[in-house]
Write a protein that holds these residues in place. Sequence first.
Motif, PDB file in Angstrom:
ATOM      1  N   TYR A 291      18.174 -57.435  39.594  1.00 20.05           N
ATOM      2  CA  TYR A 291      16.716 -57.351  39.566  1.00 20.05           C
ATOM      3  C   TYR A 291      16.291 -56.123  38.773  1.00 20.05           C
ATOM      4  N   ILE A 292      15.007 -56.072  38.429  1.00 17.75           N
ATOM      5  CA  ILE A 292      14.431 -54.972  37.653  1.00 17.75           C
ATOM      6  C   ILE A 292      13.712 -54.035  38.612  1.00 17.75           C
ATOM      7  N   GLU A 293      13.961 -52.736  38.447  1.00 17.66           N
ATOM      8  CA  GLU A 293      13.237 -51.739  39.232  1.00 17.66           C
ATOM      9  C   GLU A 293      12.844 -50.588  38.317  1.00 17.66           C
ATOM     10  N   ASP A 294      11.583 -50.193  38.389  1.00 22.11           N
ATOM     11  CA  ASP A 294      11.096 -49.091  37.572  1.00 22.11           C
ATOM     12  C   ASP A 294      11.559 -47.758  38.146  1.00 22.11           C
ATOM     13  N   CYS A 295      11.848 -46.811  37.264  1.00 20.83           N
ATOM     14  CA  CYS A 295      12.209 -45.461  37.670  1.00 20.83           C
ATOM     15  C   CYS A 295      11.008 -44.818  38.357  1.00 20.83           C
ATOM     16  N   GLN A 296      11.261 -44.092  39.428  1.00 19.91           N
ATOM     17  CA  GLN A 296      10.203 -43.436  40.178  1.00 19.91           C
ATOM     18  C   GLN A 296       9.654 -42.213  39.454  1.00 19.91           C
ATOM     19  N   VAL A 297      10.339 -41.751  38.405  1.00 24.34           N
ATOM     20  CA  VAL A 297       9.908 -40.574  37.662  1.00 24.34           C
ATOM     21  C   VAL A 297       9.291 -40.955  36.316  1.00 24.34           C
ATOM     22  N   CYS A 298      10.044 -41.681  35.477  1.00 25.75           N
ATOM     23  CA  CYS A 298       9.549 -41.987  34.128  1.00 25.75           C
ATOM     24  C   CYS A 298       8.917 -43.376  34.014  1.00 25.75           C
ATOM     25  N   CYS A 299       9.009 -44.169  35.073  1.00 21.15           N
ATOM     26  CA  CYS A 299       8.386 -45.501  35.164  1.00 21.15           C
ATOM     27  C   CYS A 299       8.962 -46.540  34.219  1.00 21.15           C
ATOM     28  N   ARG A 300      10.109 -46.277  33.610  1.00 19.93           N
ATOM     29  CA  ARG A 300      10.712 -47.258  32.712  1.00 19.93           C
ATOM     30  C   ARG A 300      11.589 -48.215  33.507  1.00 19.93           C
ATOM     31  N   PRO A 301      11.698 -49.477  33.054  1.00 19.00           N
ATOM     32  CA  PRO A 301      12.419 -50.496  33.822  1.00 19.00           C
ATOM     33  C   PRO A 301      13.937 -50.408  33.659  1.00 19.00           C
ATOM     34  N   ASN A 302      14.619 -50.472  34.782  1.00 22.23           N
ATOM     35  CA  ASN A 302      16.080 -50.514  34.823  1.00 22.23           C
ATOM     36  C   ASN A 302      16.504 -51.851  35.405  1.00 22.23           C
ATOM     37  N   GLU A 303      17.469 -52.505  34.769  1.00 21.98           N
ATOM     38  CA  GLU A 303      18.039 -53.727  35.326  1.00 21.98           C
ATOM     39  C   GLU A 303      19.190 -53.312  36.230  1.00 21.98           C
ATOM     40  N   LEU A 304      19.075 -53.646  37.516  1.00 21.41           N
ATOM     41  CA  LEU A 304      20.089 -53.262  38.483  1.00 21.41           C
ATOM     42  C   LEU A 304      21.004 -54.434  38.809  1.00 21.41           C
ATOM     43  N   SER A 305      22.294 -54.184  38.773  1.00 23.33           N
ATOM     44  CA  SER A 305      23.304 -55.150  39.217  1.00 23.33           C
ATOM     45  C   SER A 305      23.868 -54.578  40.507  1.00 23.33           C
ATOM     46  N   VAL A 306      23.671 -55.307  41.597  1.00 22.30           N
ATOM     47  CA  VAL A 306      24.022 -54.818  42.922  1.00 22.30           C
ATOM     48  C   VAL A 306      25.106 -55.694  43.534  1.00 22.30           C
TER      49      VAL A 306
ATOM     50  N   TYR B 262      17.255 -44.082  31.477  1.00 22.15           N
ATOM     51  CA  TYR B 262      16.403 -43.442  30.474  1.00 22.15           C
ATOM     52  C   TYR B 262      16.326 -41.927  30.670  1.00 22.15           C
ATOM     53  N   CYS B 263      15.968 -41.478  31.885  1.00 20.36           N
ATOM     54  CA  CYS B 263      15.743 -40.045  32.108  1.00 20.36           C
ATOM     55  C   CYS B 263      16.832 -39.378  32.944  1.00 20.36           C
ATOM     56  N   GLY B 264      17.731 -40.163  33.562  1.00 25.52           N
ATOM     57  CA  GLY B 264      18.830 -39.599  34.328  1.00 25.52           C
ATOM     58  C   GLY B 264      18.491 -39.213  35.756  1.00 25.52           C
ATOM     59  N   GLU B 265      17.271 -39.475  36.178  1.00 30.91           N
ATOM     60  CA  GLU B 265      16.861 -39.139  37.544  1.00 30.91           C
ATOM     61  C   GLU B 265      17.488 -40.102  38.552  1.00 30.91           C
ATOM     62  N   VAL B 266      17.920 -39.580  39.699  1.00 35.02           N
ATOM     63  CA  VAL B 266      18.465 -40.417  40.764  1.00 35.02           C
ATOM     64  C   VAL B 266      17.290 -40.994  41.558  1.00 35.02           C
ATOM     65  N   ASN B 267      17.313 -42.307  41.762  1.00 32.06           N
ATOM     66  CA  ASN B 267      16.246 -43.015  42.459  1.00 32.06           C
ATOM     67  C   ASN B 267      16.793 -43.692  43.706  1.00 32.06           C
ATOM     68  N   ALA B 268      16.164 -43.458  44.844  1.00 32.66           N
ATOM     69  CA  ALA B 268      16.505 -44.205  46.054  1.00 32.66           C
ATOM     70  C   ALA B 268      15.915 -45.604  45.905  1.00 32.66           C
ATOM     71  N   THR B 269      16.591 -46.589  46.462  1.00 34.78           N
ATOM     72  CA  THR B 269      16.103 -47.959  46.370  1.00 34.78           C
ATOM     73  C   THR B 269      16.399 -48.693  47.664  1.00 34.78           C
ATOM     74  N   PHE B 270      15.837 -49.868  47.808  1.00 30.52           N
ATOM     75  CA  PHE B 270      16.097 -50.721  48.961  1.00 30.52           C
ATOM     76  C   PHE B 270      16.790 -51.976  48.464  1.00 30.52           C
ATOM     77  N   VAL B 271      17.880 -52.353  49.105  1.00 29.35           N
ATOM     78  CA  VAL B 271      18.585 -53.585  48.773  1.00 29.35           C
ATOM     79  C   VAL B 271      18.469 -54.512  49.970  1.00 29.35           C
ATOM     80  N   ASP B 272      18.008 -55.727  49.726  1.00 24.40           N
ATOM     81  CA  ASP B 272      17.844 -56.713  50.794  1.00 24.40           C
ATOM     82  C   ASP B 272      19.141 -57.507  50.932  1.00 24.40           C
TER      83      ASP B 272
END
Length: 69
Positions: free
Chosen positions: A37-52, A18-28
């Motif tokens: 899984y779904i993770e919200d952006c740390q800046v704009c709070c919109r949900p991103n579906e992540l394929s890992v 949505y906003c193009g911001e790079v977000n650090a994440t944790f993968v188990d």
Amino acid sequence: MPPMKPEHTDSPSFTCTYCGEVNATFVDPSQGKTQKYIEDCQVCCRPNELSVSYDYKTREFLIQAQPSQ
């Protein structure tokens, strides 16, 4: 296939669709070699579906983000 044990300490990240911001994440790694899984952006709070997935050759997590429905 060997268990997923990343040997590097770099935090995996994704770019918000949505906003193009790079977000650090944790993968188990215990959740398997491919995950979704779904993770919200740390800046704009919109949900991103992540394929890992984990690349054994490069020892890196590969993350693709798309807008969550």
